[in-house]
Scaffold this motif. Sequence first.
Motif, mmCIF file in Angstrom:
data_model
loop_
_atom_site.group_PDB
_atom_site.id
_atom_site.type_symbol
_atom_site.label_atom_id
_atom_site.label_comp_id
_atom_site.label_asym_id
_atom_site.label_seq_id
_atom_site.Cartn_x
_atom_site.Cartn_y
_atom_site.Cartn_z
ATOM 1 N N GLY A 190 57.536 17.070 46.909
ATOM 2 C CA GLY A 190 58.884 16.533 46.922
ATOM 3 C C GLY A 190 59.377 16.149 45.544
ATOM 4 O O GLY A 190 58.946 16.705 44.534
ATOM 5 N N ARG A 191 60.292 15.195 45.496
ATOM 6 C CA ARG A 191 60.919 14.770 44.260
ATOM 7 C C ARG A 191 60.665 13.289 44.028
ATOM 8 O O ARG A 191 60.702 12.486 44.965
ATOM 9 C CB ARG A 191 62.427 15.011 44.338
ATOM 10 N N ALA A 192 60.431 12.923 42.768
ATOM 11 C CA ALA A 192 60.167 11.530 42.413
ATOM 12 C C ALA A 192 61.116 11.084 41.316
ATOM 13 O O ALA A 192 61.602 11.892 40.510
ATOM 14 C CB ALA A 192 58.715 11.357 41.958
ATOM 15 N N VAL A 193 61.372 9.780 41.280
ATOM 16 C CA VAL A 193 62.281 9.218 40.286
ATOM 17 C C VAL A 193 61.815 7.815 39.931
ATOM 18 O O VAL A 193 61.335 7.065 40.780
ATOM 19 C CB VAL A 193 63.734 9.193 40.828
ATOM 20 N N ARG A 194 61.910 7.477 38.664
ATOM 21 C CA ARG A 194 61.740 6.093 38.225
ATOM 22 C C ARG A 194 63.128 5.484 38.106
ATOM 23 O O ARG A 194 64.082 6.183 37.743
ATOM 24 C CB ARG A 194 60.984 6.022 36.898
ATOM 25 N N PHE A 195 63.260 4.189 38.384
ATOM 26 C CA PHE A 195 64.601 3.628 38.421
ATOM 27 C C PHE A 195 64.599 2.139 38.117
ATOM 28 O O PHE A 195 63.562 1.467 38.187
ATOM 29 C CB PHE A 195 65.241 3.870 39.799
ATOM 30 N N THR A 216 63.262 -3.646 38.456
ATOM 31 C CA THR A 216 62.639 -3.002 37.299
ATOM 32 C C THR A 216 61.375 -2.281 37.755
ATOM 33 O O THR A 216 60.834 -2.561 38.828
ATOM 34 C CB THR A 216 62.271 -4.022 36.207
ATOM 35 N N GLY A 217 60.906 -1.366 36.905
ATOM 36 C CA GLY A 217 59.648 -0.679 37.186
ATOM 37 C C GLY A 217 59.634 0.095 38.482
ATOM 38 O O GLY A 217 58.575 0.310 39.071
ATOM 39 N N GLY A 218 60.807 0.532 38.948
ATOM 40 C CA GLY A 218 60.878 1.200 40.234
ATOM 41 C C GLY A 218 60.428 2.652 40.177
ATOM 42 O O GLY A 218 60.645 3.343 39.181
ATOM 43 N N ARG A 219 59.794 3.098 41.245
ATOM 44 C CA ARG A 219 59.459 4.505 41.401
ATOM 45 C C ARG A 219 59.532 4.852 42.884
ATOM 46 O O ARG A 219 59.008 4.117 43.730
ATOM 47 C CB ARG A 219 58.067 4.847 40.874
ATOM 48 N N ALA A 220 60.201 5.951 43.188
ATOM 49 C CA ALA A 220 60.297 6.424 44.569
ATOM 50 C C ALA A 220 60.005 7.909 44.610
ATOM 51 O O ALA A 220 60.384 8.651 43.699
ATOM 52 C CB ALA A 220 61.696 6.157 45.130
ATOM 53 N N ARG A 221 59.317 8.335 45.662
ATOM 54 C CA ARG A 221 59.067 9.760 45.868
ATOM 55 C C ARG A 221 59.535 10.134 47.265
ATOM 56 O O ARG A 221 59.231 9.444 48.240
ATOM 57 C CB ARG A 221 57.585 10.107 45.702
ATOM 58 N N PHE A 222 60.277 11.220 47.350
ATOM 59 C CA PHE A 222 60.780 11.741 48.621
ATOM 60 C C PHE A 222 60.087 13.066 48.909
ATOM 61 O O PHE A 222 59.874 13.876 48.009
ATOM 62 C CB PHE A 222 62.293 11.936 48.562
ATOM 63 N N ARG A 223 59.778 13.311 50.166
ATOM 64 C CA ARG A 223 58.968 14.481 50.528
ATOM 65 C C ARG A 223 59.717 15.795 50.447
ATOM 66 O O ARG A 223 59.117 16.842 50.303
ATOM 67 C CB ARG A 223 58.434 14.318 51.950
ATOM 68 N N THR A 224 61.012 15.761 50.622
ATOM 69 C CA THR A 224 61.762 17.012 50.713
ATOM 70 C C THR A 224 62.991 16.967 49.833
ATOM 71 O O THR A 224 63.455 15.900 49.455
ATOM 72 C CB THR A 224 62.174 17.291 52.171
ATOM 73 N N THR A 225 63.539 18.145 49.522
ATOM 74 C CA THR A 225 64.770 18.210 48.732
ATOM 75 C C THR A 225 65.848 18.979 49.470
ATOM 76 O O THR A 225 66.849 19.352 48.902
ATOM 77 C CB THR A 225 64.506 18.911 47.373
ATOM 78 N N THR A 226 65.633 19.220 50.744
ATOM 79 C CA THR A 226 66.624 19.994 51.518
ATOM 80 C C THR A 226 67.008 19.213 52.756
ATOM 81 O O THR A 226 66.496 19.471 53.846
ATOM 82 C CB THR A 226 66.074 21.379 51.926
ATOM 83 N N PRO A 227 67.885 18.195 52.620
ATOM 84 C CA PRO A 227 68.226 17.369 53.759
ATOM 85 C C PRO A 227 68.988 18.122 54.818
ATOM 86 O O PRO A 227 69.750 19.040 54.532
ATOM 87 C CB PRO A 227 69.099 16.269 53.136
ATOM 88 N N ASP A 228 68.764 17.720 56.078
ATOM 89 C CA ASP A 228 69.507 18.268 57.199
ATOM 90 C C ASP A 228 70.023 17.092 57.996
ATOM 91 O O ASP A 228 69.303 16.478 58.761
ATOM 92 C CB ASP A 228 68.613 19.158 58.069
ATOM 93 N N ARG A 229 71.272 16.732 57.800
ATOM 94 C CA ARG A 229 71.799 15.519 58.390
ATOM 95 C C ARG A 229 72.036 15.645 59.892
ATOM 96 O O ARG A 229 72.373 14.695 60.551
ATOM 97 C CB ARG A 229 73.102 15.114 57.690
ATOM 98 N N THR A 230 71.865 16.843 60.448
ATOM 99 C CA THR A 230 72.039 16.991 61.893
ATOM 100 C C THR A 230 70.699 17.090 62.607
ATOM 101 O O THR A 230 70.655 17.277 63.807
ATOM 102 C CB THR A 230 72.860 18.263 62.195
ATOM 103 N N GLU A 231 69.626 16.963 61.860
ATOM 104 C CA GLU A 231 68.296 17.128 62.461
ATOM 105 C C GLU A 231 68.011 16.039 63.484
ATOM 106 O O GLU A 231 68.326 14.870 63.302
ATOM 107 C CB GLU A 231 67.239 17.059 61.345
ATOM 108 N N THR A 232 67.398 16.408 64.582
ATOM 109 C CA THR A 232 66.984 15.463 65.596
ATOM 110 C C THR A 232 65.534 15.093 65.346
ATOM 111 O O THR A 232 64.672 15.958 65.215
ATOM 112 C CB THR A 232 67.105 16.066 66.997
ATOM 113 N N PRO A 233 65.221 13.781 65.218
ATOM 114 C CA PRO A 233 63.844 13.382 64.907
ATOM 115 C C PRO A 233 62.898 13.640 66.059
ATOM 116 O O PRO A 233 63.317 13.713 67.226
ATOM 117 C CB PRO A 233 63.977 11.876 64.633
#
Length: 290
Positions: free
Chosen positions: A254-259, A271-288
Amino acid sequence: MTASPWEGRGLGTRTVSWTERDAILYALAVGAPADRLDLVYEERLRVLPTFGLTLAQWAPDALGALGAFDTTTAVHGSQRLLVHRPLGPSGELDTTARVSAVRDKGAAAVFDVEVSCTHFTATWSIFAPGCGGFGGERGASAPRRPGRPAEHALTVATHARQAAFYRLLGDRHAMHIDPEAANAAGMDRPFLHGLCTLAASLLPLADALGAHPAELAELDARFAAPAFPGDRLGLTGWDDTPGHDSPGYDTPGGRAVRFEATAEDGRAVLTGGRARFRTTTPDRTETPDA
């Protein structure tokens, strides 16, 4: 080095449950707009992973109730979250907590409260004045900001009623709603929960990365100062995915960012923030998955 008698202390196991109403209220409380149907509509609902932190809030509260620190002066110093699997729209979890570490900062101590379950592992770091000086390890210093220009300059617009909404999710500490309690904590007015500020910041970060906020995989951030309801925060982000400076750098991880986030008056809030997301292709209509 001398270990604190609190280090390794078990805090027990608690079964927590939630409904789709709780998950939707959470999304609205942290700033999801009404047209994000995948976050606020039960027919398409994807639960924000940080919602799990509201389910585990009992653990740091339990440690304070045992007398490990003065709950009127201790503050939430930082938060970590490792997501193992998505939360469903409703469900029940067994959560187990322990004091994973106690670090000696001299005049204060930092208590790490770890909560684990099948869906996530979360760690609260509680900064407790007056609890240090026992001869323990000091722990790592705060991470430094990247030494290059940021790729993302975003905005987090909080609103005046945000703390009042967020406290309905379980963190009902009076300092977030009562001016007298806020004054006793050293603030001139009620302030926003750090976890609310953090979750609100993840929404624009995910959008900037082309990720879905429900795909958060890892999170780490420090709370430098409180934000106040209605503050407009500047959010700065540095891409942190391996190979981010190459074309088409989406990776299996996925994608990671410091913030970091800053108030309009210049106060560093996160401060010192870091987040990582598993995917880069969101589907806002997806059913969980159920």
